[in-house]
Design a protein around this motif. Sequence first.
Motif, PDB file in Angstrom:
ATOM      1  N   ALA A 168       0.826  -1.204   0.000  1.00 54.60           N
ATOM      2  CA  ALA A 168       0.000   0.000   0.000  1.00 54.60           C
ATOM      3  C   ALA A 168       0.861   1.254   0.000  1.00 54.60           C
ATOM      4  O   ALA A 168       0.582   2.219  -0.732  1.00 54.60           O
ATOM      5  CB  ALA A 168      -0.935  -0.009   1.212  1.00 54.60           C
ATOM      6  N   GLU A 169       1.915   1.257   0.811  1.00 48.29           N
ATOM      7  CA  GLU A 169       2.789   2.427   0.872  1.00 48.29           C
ATOM      8  C   GLU A 169       3.554   2.609  -0.426  1.00 48.29           C
ATOM      9  O   GLU A 169       3.792   3.745  -0.863  1.00 48.29           O
ATOM     10  CB  GLU A 169       3.736   2.292   2.062  1.00 48.29           C
ATOM     11  CG  GLU A 169       3.028   2.424   3.404  1.00 48.29           C
ATOM     12  CD  GLU A 169       3.948   2.195   4.590  1.00 48.29           C
ATOM     13  OE1 GLU A 169       5.151   1.930   4.371  1.00 48.29           O
ATOM     14  OE2 GLU A 169       3.468   2.274   5.729  1.00 48.29           O
ATOM     15  N   ALA A 170       3.947   1.504  -1.068  1.00 48.23           N
ATOM     16  CA  ALA A 170       4.632   1.616  -2.355  1.00 48.23           C
ATOM     17  C   ALA A 170       3.704   2.234  -3.405  1.00 48.23           C
ATOM     18  O   ALA A 170       4.118   3.079  -4.207  1.00 48.23           O
ATOM     19  CB  ALA A 170       5.117   0.239  -2.814  1.00 48.23           C
TER      20      ALA A 170
ATOM     21  N   GLY B  33      -4.860  -7.279  -4.041  1.00 47.52           N
ATOM     22  CA  GLY B  33      -6.306  -7.444  -3.986  1.00 47.52           C
ATOM     23  C   GLY B  33      -6.924  -6.645  -2.863  1.00 47.52           C
ATOM     24  O   GLY B  33      -7.980  -5.998  -3.035  1.00 47.52           O
ATOM     25  N   ARG B  34      -6.289  -6.688  -1.702  1.00 48.10           N
ATOM     26  CA  ARG B  34      -6.832  -5.969  -0.551  1.00 48.10           C
ATOM     27  C   ARG B  34      -6.757  -4.457  -0.737  1.00 48.10           C
ATOM     28  O   ARG B  34      -7.716  -3.731  -0.464  1.00 48.10           O
ATOM     29  CB  ARG B  34      -6.087  -6.383   0.712  1.00 48.10           C
ATOM     30  CG  ARG B  34      -6.415  -7.796   1.187  1.00 48.10           C
ATOM     31  CD  ARG B  34      -5.590  -8.171   2.405  1.00 48.10           C
ATOM     32  NE  ARG B  34      -6.010  -9.470   2.948  1.00 48.10           N
ATOM     33  CZ  ARG B  34      -5.386 -10.083   3.955  1.00 48.10           C
ATOM     34  NH1 ARG B  34      -4.320  -9.511   4.523  1.00 48.10           N
ATOM     35  NH2 ARG B  34      -5.835 -11.254   4.384  1.00 48.10           N
ATOM     36  N   VAL B  35      -5.615  -3.983  -1.212  1.00 45.95           N
ATOM     37  CA  VAL B  35      -5.437  -2.535  -1.350  1.00 45.95           C
ATOM     38  C   VAL B  35      -6.323  -1.983  -2.459  1.00 45.95           C
ATOM     39  O   VAL B  35      -7.103  -1.032  -2.254  1.00 45.95           O
ATOM     40  CB  VAL B  35      -3.960  -2.191  -1.616  1.00 45.95           C
ATOM     41  CG1 VAL B  35      -3.808  -0.690  -1.876  1.00 45.95           C
ATOM     42  CG2 VAL B  35      -3.089  -2.602  -0.427  1.00 45.95           C
ATOM     43  N   LEU B  36      -6.232  -2.569  -3.643  1.00 44.17           N
ATOM     44  CA  LEU B  36      -7.008  -2.056  -4.767  1.00 44.17           C
ATOM     45  C   LEU B  36      -8.501  -2.304  -4.575  1.00 44.17           C
ATOM     46  O   LEU B  36      -9.334  -1.490  -4.996  1.00 44.17           O
ATOM     47  CB  LEU B  36      -6.511  -2.685  -6.069  1.00 44.17           C
ATOM     48  CG  LEU B  36      -5.077  -2.302  -6.467  1.00 44.17           C
ATOM     49  CD1 LEU B  36      -4.649  -3.050  -7.715  1.00 44.17           C
ATOM     50  CD2 LEU B  36      -4.958  -0.796  -6.687  1.00 44.17           C
ATOM     51  N   GLY B  37      -8.831  -3.439  -3.926  1.00 49.03           N
ATOM     52  CA  GLY B  37     -10.234  -3.685  -3.631  1.00 49.03           C
ATOM     53  C   GLY B  37     -10.811  -2.610  -2.734  1.00 49.03           C
ATOM     54  O   GLY B  37     -11.961  -2.168  -2.915  1.00 49.03           O
ATOM     55  N   GLY B  38     -10.005  -2.162  -1.774  1.00 46.48           N
ATOM     56  CA  GLY B  38     -10.444  -1.067  -0.904  1.00 46.48           C
ATOM     57  C   GLY B  38     -10.653   0.217  -1.678  1.00 46.48           C
ATOM     58  O   GLY B  38     -11.606   0.972  -1.419  1.00 46.48           O
ATOM     59  N   TRP B  39      -9.768   0.493  -2.642  1.00 47.24           N
ATOM     60  CA  TRP B  39      -9.919   1.697  -3.469  1.00 47.24           C
ATOM     61  C   TRP B  39     -11.217   1.632  -4.284  1.00 47.24           C
ATOM     62  O   TRP B  39     -11.930   2.629  -4.415  1.00 47.24           O
ATOM     63  CB  TRP B  39      -8.735   1.846  -4.415  1.00 47.24           C
ATOM     64  CG  TRP B  39      -7.434   2.155  -3.747  1.00 47.24           C
ATOM     65  CD1 TRP B  39      -7.189   2.251  -2.411  1.00 47.24           C
ATOM     66  CD2 TRP B  39      -6.189   2.396  -4.408  1.00 47.24           C
ATOM     67  NE1 TRP B  39      -5.868   2.542  -2.183  1.00 47.24           N
ATOM     68  CE2 TRP B  39      -5.225   2.638  -3.393  1.00 47.24           C
ATOM     69  CE3 TRP B  39      -5.789   2.425  -5.732  1.00 47.24           C
ATOM     70  CZ2 TRP B  39      -3.894   2.903  -3.687  1.00 47.24           C
ATOM     71  CZ3 TRP B  39      -4.452   2.691  -6.036  1.00 47.24           C
ATOM     72  CH2 TRP B  39      -3.519   2.931  -5.023  1.00 47.24           C
TER      73      TRP B  39
ATOM     74  N   ARG C  99     -13.958  -0.131  -3.653  1.00 46.78           N
ATOM     75  CA  ARG C  99     -15.134  -0.018  -2.788  1.00 46.78           C
ATOM     76  C   ARG C  99     -15.355   1.413  -2.308  1.00 46.78           C
ATOM     77  O   ARG C  99     -16.495   1.850  -2.094  1.00 46.78           O
ATOM     78  CB  ARG C  99     -14.993  -0.966  -1.586  1.00 46.78           C
ATOM     79  CG  ARG C  99     -15.153  -2.438  -1.948  1.00 46.78           C
ATOM     80  CD  ARG C  99     -15.224  -3.302  -0.702  1.00 46.78           C
ATOM     81  NE  ARG C  99     -13.985  -3.279   0.063  1.00 46.78           N
ATOM     82  CZ  ARG C  99     -12.944  -4.078  -0.174  1.00 46.78           C
ATOM     83  NH1 ARG C  99     -13.008  -4.982  -1.161  1.00 46.78           N
ATOM     84  NH2 ARG C  99     -11.858  -4.010   0.570  1.00 46.78           N
ATOM     85  N   ALA C 100     -14.252   2.154  -2.138  1.00 47.99           N
ATOM     86  CA  ALA C 100     -14.370   3.540  -1.681  1.00 47.99           C
ATOM     87  C   ALA C 100     -14.686   4.506  -2.820  1.00 47.99           C
ATOM     88  O   ALA C 100     -14.913   5.698  -2.580  1.00 47.99           O
ATOM     89  CB  ALA C 100     -13.068   3.972  -0.993  1.00 47.99           C
ATOM     90  N   GLY C 101     -14.701   4.006  -4.041  1.00 46.28           N
ATOM     91  CA  GLY C 101     -14.972   4.868  -5.186  1.00 46.28           C
ATOM     92  C   GLY C 101     -13.772   5.643  -5.667  1.00 46.28           C
ATOM     93  O   GLY C 101     -13.901   6.577  -6.474  1.00 46.28           O
ATOM     94  N   ASP C 102     -12.564   5.299  -5.188  1.00 44.80           N
ATOM     95  CA  ASP C 102     -11.346   6.006  -5.581  1.00 44.80           C
ATOM     96  C   ASP C 102     -10.736   5.460  -6.866  1.00 44.80           C
ATOM     97  O   ASP C 102      -9.815   6.072  -7.428  1.00 44.80           O
ATOM     98  CB  ASP C 102     -10.302   5.917  -4.468  1.00 44.80           C
ATOM     99  CG  ASP C 102     -10.747   6.611  -3.197  1.00 44.80           C
ATOM    100  OD1 ASP C 102     -11.439   7.645  -3.317  1.00 44.80           O
ATOM    101  OD2 ASP C 102     -10.414   6.130  -2.099  1.00 44.80           O
ATOM    102  N   CYS C 103     -11.237   4.327  -7.306  1.00 46.30           N
ATOM    103  CA  CYS C 103     -10.629   3.649  -8.450  1.00 46.30           C
ATOM    104  C   CYS C 103     -11.690   2.746  -9.064  1.00 46.30           C
ATOM    105  O   CYS C 103     -12.462   2.105  -8.340  1.00 46.30           O
ATOM    106  CB  CYS C 103      -9.418   2.826  -7.971  1.00 46.30           C
ATOM    107  SG  CYS C 103      -8.576   1.847  -9.223  1.00 46.30           S
ATOM    108  N   SER C 104     -11.746   2.680 -10.379  1.00 47.49           N
ATOM    109  CA  SER C 104     -12.689   1.770 -11.023  1.00 47.49           C
ATOM    110  C   SER C 104     -12.113   0.360 -11.040  1.00 47.49           C
ATOM    111  O   SER C 104     -10.899   0.164 -10.928  1.00 47.49           O
ATOM    112  CB  SER C 104     -12.980   2.220 -12.452  1.00 47.49           C
ATOM    113  OG  SER C 104     -11.850   2.000 -13.285  1.00 47.49           O
TER     114      SER C 104
END
Length: 273
Positions: free
Chosen positions: A202-204, A238-244, A246-251
């Motif tokens: 996530a930090e990277a 999966g966890r990081v991008l999935g969070g994005w 779900r938050a609407g920050d990324c399609s």
Amino acid sequence: MDRWIVDTGFHGHLLTTPARLTELSGRPSSEVLRLERLTEQLLEAGTRADEFPDAFRTALRTAGARVVGSKTIAAYRTSFDIDWSRPADAVVVEHARELSDRQTIRVDSPVLIAFGVHEAAALGLPIQVHVGFGDRDLDLHRTDPMLLLPLLRTMPPVPVLLLHCYPFHRQAGYLAQAFDNVNFDVGLGINHLGPRSTALVAEALETAPFAKQLYSSDAFGPPELHLLGSVLWRRAMGRVLGGWVRAGDCSERDAIRIVDLIGARNAERVYAL
């Protein structure tokens, strides 16, 4: 797995060769040439000191299509706070002669290390650099990639790949966004951090363009490490991008594209595969 890219410079005689990996996996394999080991091999084979600079250049030129990049382990031999200017051949010869006179040939000369890096860059070879966390013969505080700034500002703009980078992954990310030719991965850190590797990934992802990051398992030895590195990285992405998503920050489409870039496409571009 589309292609194996293998550093054969450490205990290479104990590793499955790139050719054998191709036979076993049905996937093409390429090699990364370790610069310090090439220097040692030439001198161990009896190359005279006054012939060494040209012999090194010839060896690089004739490495062939199997080699897609080079690597320096300056982090282990000198650290990064050295004079990175390109040395004259006469100075290289002096240091090669001093090294040849030793009972055990182990490159720890800043001159010879800088020479190898500059010669690889002159040929356009991508250059891998071990950064940060490693074995106990490494001075961690002297492997901060920010110490490479004098080199990055003066060398030809060939691809530079900062490997592993933990705990300096934020510094590596800064360099990747500041220099067009700099890329990085967090491979070694993923296996060592285990359950906490999601935070590292996530930090990277926060620190540099997605097109400047690469996947690496940093697997060596047991084949299970290849699997572990892959599983941990896939889970973290999966966890990081999935969070994005779900938050609407990324399609979802963009998330898949990011995984594709870091997992394969960036390496294809950097190594001209």
